[in-house]
Scaffold this motif. Structure first.
Motif, mmCIF file in Angstrom:
data_model
loop_
_atom_site.group_PDB
_atom_site.id
_atom_site.type_symbol
_atom_site.label_atom_id
_atom_site.label_comp_id
_atom_site.label_asym_id
_atom_site.label_seq_id
_atom_site.Cartn_x
_atom_site.Cartn_y
_atom_site.Cartn_z
ATOM 1 N N ALA A 270 -11.082 62.273 -23.391
ATOM 2 C CA ALA A 270 -11.444 60.834 -22.932
ATOM 3 C C ALA A 270 -11.900 60.608 -21.259
ATOM 4 C CB ALA A 270 -10.536 59.827 -23.299
ATOM 5 N N GLY A 271 -11.716 61.951 -20.661
ATOM 6 C CA GLY A 271 -11.941 61.755 -18.942
ATOM 7 C C GLY A 271 -10.769 61.128 -18.471
ATOM 8 N N LEU A 272 -9.441 61.167 -18.837
ATOM 9 C CA LEU A 272 -8.338 60.552 -18.638
ATOM 10 C C LEU A 272 -7.599 61.789 -17.856
ATOM 11 C CD1 LEU A 272 -7.917 57.807 -20.983
ATOM 12 C CD2 LEU A 272 -8.924 57.752 -18.732
ATOM 13 N N ASP A 273 -6.635 61.590 -16.913
ATOM 14 C CA ASP A 273 -5.587 62.243 -16.196
ATOM 15 C C ASP A 273 -4.432 62.425 -17.315
ATOM 16 O OD1 ASP A 273 -3.626 63.741 -14.956
ATOM 17 O OD2 ASP A 273 -3.533 62.554 -13.370
ATOM 18 N N SER A 274 -3.972 63.339 -18.018
ATOM 19 C CA SER A 274 -3.169 63.454 -18.828
ATOM 20 C C SER A 274 -1.796 63.425 -18.263
ATOM 21 C CB SER A 274 -3.073 65.212 -19.710
ATOM 22 O OG SER A 274 -2.842 66.129 -18.764
ATOM 23 N N GLN A 275 -1.718 63.475 -16.981
ATOM 24 C CA GLN A 275 -0.368 63.259 -16.326
ATOM 25 C C GLN A 275 -0.098 61.950 -15.776
ATOM 26 O OE1 GLN A 275 2.084 65.740 -16.551
ATOM 27 N NE2 GLN A 275 0.616 66.572 -17.800
ATOM 28 N N GLY A 276 -1.238 61.054 -15.854
ATOM 29 C CA GLY A 276 -1.249 59.661 -15.364
ATOM 30 C C GLY A 276 -0.423 58.529 -15.646
ATOM 31 N N ASP A 277 0.022 58.733 -16.916
ATOM 32 C CA ASP A 277 0.723 57.554 -17.624
ATOM 33 C C ASP A 277 1.957 58.321 -18.523
ATOM 34 O OD1 ASP A 277 -0.954 54.827 -16.937
ATOM 35 O OD2 ASP A 277 -2.344 56.333 -17.387
ATOM 36 N N PHE A 278 2.867 57.615 -18.610
ATOM 37 C CA PHE A 278 3.942 57.827 -19.573
ATOM 38 C C PHE A 278 3.539 57.720 -21.224
ATOM 39 C CE2 PHE A 278 6.643 56.007 -16.058
ATOM 40 C CZ PHE A 278 7.443 57.401 -15.900
#
Length: 429
Positions: A270-278
């Motif tokens: 999805a083009g998101l940071d896998s470490q960005g959110d809980f």
């Protein structure tokens, strides 16, 4: 004039771990001033937004309603100087700011021996030395039991334990006797927030069941929906998440070691940071009924607004086709106090268009979606169709279709056309 703590809380919100405590305290303060419920909700709206993470409207209203119930219980108990109170699921914490004592009450119930519970006492005590007693079983209505506890606690902390335990007994008895109050529906004519967490798949009130045969991607869809709600980004094409949600994946079937890579691949796709959110996951064992207390504590502590239950067959604690186990499951679910996406299997008769098991599964859900799929060996992708089989609180929606492509380090979810699917197009009218 408002006390400093009220002004500071309204201006700055509350951090994670103390949001509910502060919200209960604020609601109780305003309730004590005779302010109507709707006005309290308006005053505390900005407080909820300033919390970390922000409280959604549902959480805020629960705190306000809890404070109103407590005011009635205090009056019924005849307590002139009541302790602070916070409800977390079925646990109640009473705090006497002076002399600095908190008593956590759990498993409160009445039987032929009296009013029973489990208590844990935390006290700062003389010289601000923190101490703890419990958890211990306690009969609130036993005079001899109370006298024994007063003597024991008096040896540890020089506090008027007789007065505190007497107050505790009266409040707990009032809590049991009053139960849930009668509410005026005129105060609830305006919905607290949107009806949808993710339209049209996930409601903000009650359970939604996603069902189908094994291997159709149900768990992956559930995880994708949770990630979308957590991040506020659209991961399932065309389905926009409502803001302010945080999910908990309650897993009876798989482990964090499998869901962790899936989560990372979905985020990358999805083009998101896998470490960005809980992304909260919890392994569950035994029936949901045995996990409720633990889950409710996590829901409160982490600010959870919805859960994924994977799957119903394991969480019901018995044979899903027997009505008693289905009803036991939904009774336990109601105690969680948050909406849920429940993943279930298919009935033997696929034409029934219902989740596997007793008809109580179909009847108790507020919405059900059937998952069907088509996959060609070696294609590296799967086409999924979602068919709306039941709607209690909305109209029935048209089928949804997604193409899920699996790469080495990413999972990409795109739109699909059911008319181009040989098998899934048969489900269309």
């Amino acid at each position: 004039d408002q006390p400093h703590w009220v002004t500071d809380s309204l201006a700055g919100g509350a951090p994670e771990g103390s949001r509910n405590t502060t919200a209960h305290r604020l609601a109780g303060y305003f309730r004590g001033k005779g302010i109507p419920r709707d006005v309290i909700a308006g005053i505390m709206g900005e407080f909820a937004e300033r919390c970390t993470p922000p409280m959604n409207v549902r959480e805020l209203y629960q705190a306000i309603d809890s404070a109103q119930r407590y005011a009635l219980q205090v009056a019924a108990a005849g307590i002139s100087d009541p302790p602070l109170m916070e409800e977390t699921g079925e646990s109640i914490a009473y705090t006497w700011e002076t002399p600095g004592v908190t008593i956590l009450v759990e498993h409160l119930h009445r039987n032929n021996l009296g009013v029973q519970c489990e208590i844990t006492i935390t006290s700062l005590g003389p010289g601000s030395t923190k101490g703890m007693h419990g958890p211990v079983h306690y009969n609130l209505t036993s005079t001899s039991g109370r006298e024994t506890l007063v003597r024991y606690l008096g040896k540890r902390w020089e506090i008027d334990w007789a007065e505190i335990l007497e107050t505790l007994t009266r409040l707990c008895v009032a809590h049991l006797r009053m139960g849930q109050p009668v509410k005026d529906l005129r105060e609830y004519t305006h919905r607290a927030g949107s009806q949808w967490a993710m339209r049209p798949l996930l409601l903000t009130e009650g359970p939604t069941i996603l069902f189908g045969p094994g291997g159709t991607g149900k768990s992956l869809l559930g995880l994708a929906m949770m990630l979308s709600l957590n991040t506020g980004h659209t991961i399932l094409p065309g389905l926009t998440p409502e803001p302010g949600h945080r999910g908990l994946y309650c897993d009876w079937e798989d482990t964090e070691y499998n869901h962790g890579p899936r989560m990372a691949h979905l985020m990358v796709g999805a083009g998101l940071d896998s470490q960005g959110d809980f992304t909260h996951h919890i392994k569950c064992l035994g029936p949901l009924e045995d996990n409720v207390e633990h889950l409710r504590q996590k829901i409160s502590a982490l600010g959870i607004t919805f859960v994924v239950i994977d799957s119903a067959a394991y969480a019901c604690g018995g044979e899903p086709d027997k009505v008693q186990f289905a009803m036991q499951f939904f009774a336990a679910y109601q105690r969680l106090g948050v909406p849920a996406l429940i993943i279930a299997h298919q009935t033997k008769d696929s034409k029934a268009q219902m989740p596997f098991g007793s008809v109580a599964w179909h009847n108790s859900a507020r919405a059900t979606w059937e998952v069907k799929h088509q996959q060609t060996a070696g294609d590296g992708a799967i086409t999924i169709g979602l068919f709306h089989r039941k709607a209690n609180n909305s109209e029935k929606y048209k089928p949804l279709a997604f193409r899920i492509a699996f790469g080495l380090d990413q999972i990409i979810i795109g739109k699909a056309n059911l008319l181009k699917s040989t098998e899934l197009s048969k489900e269309l009218s």
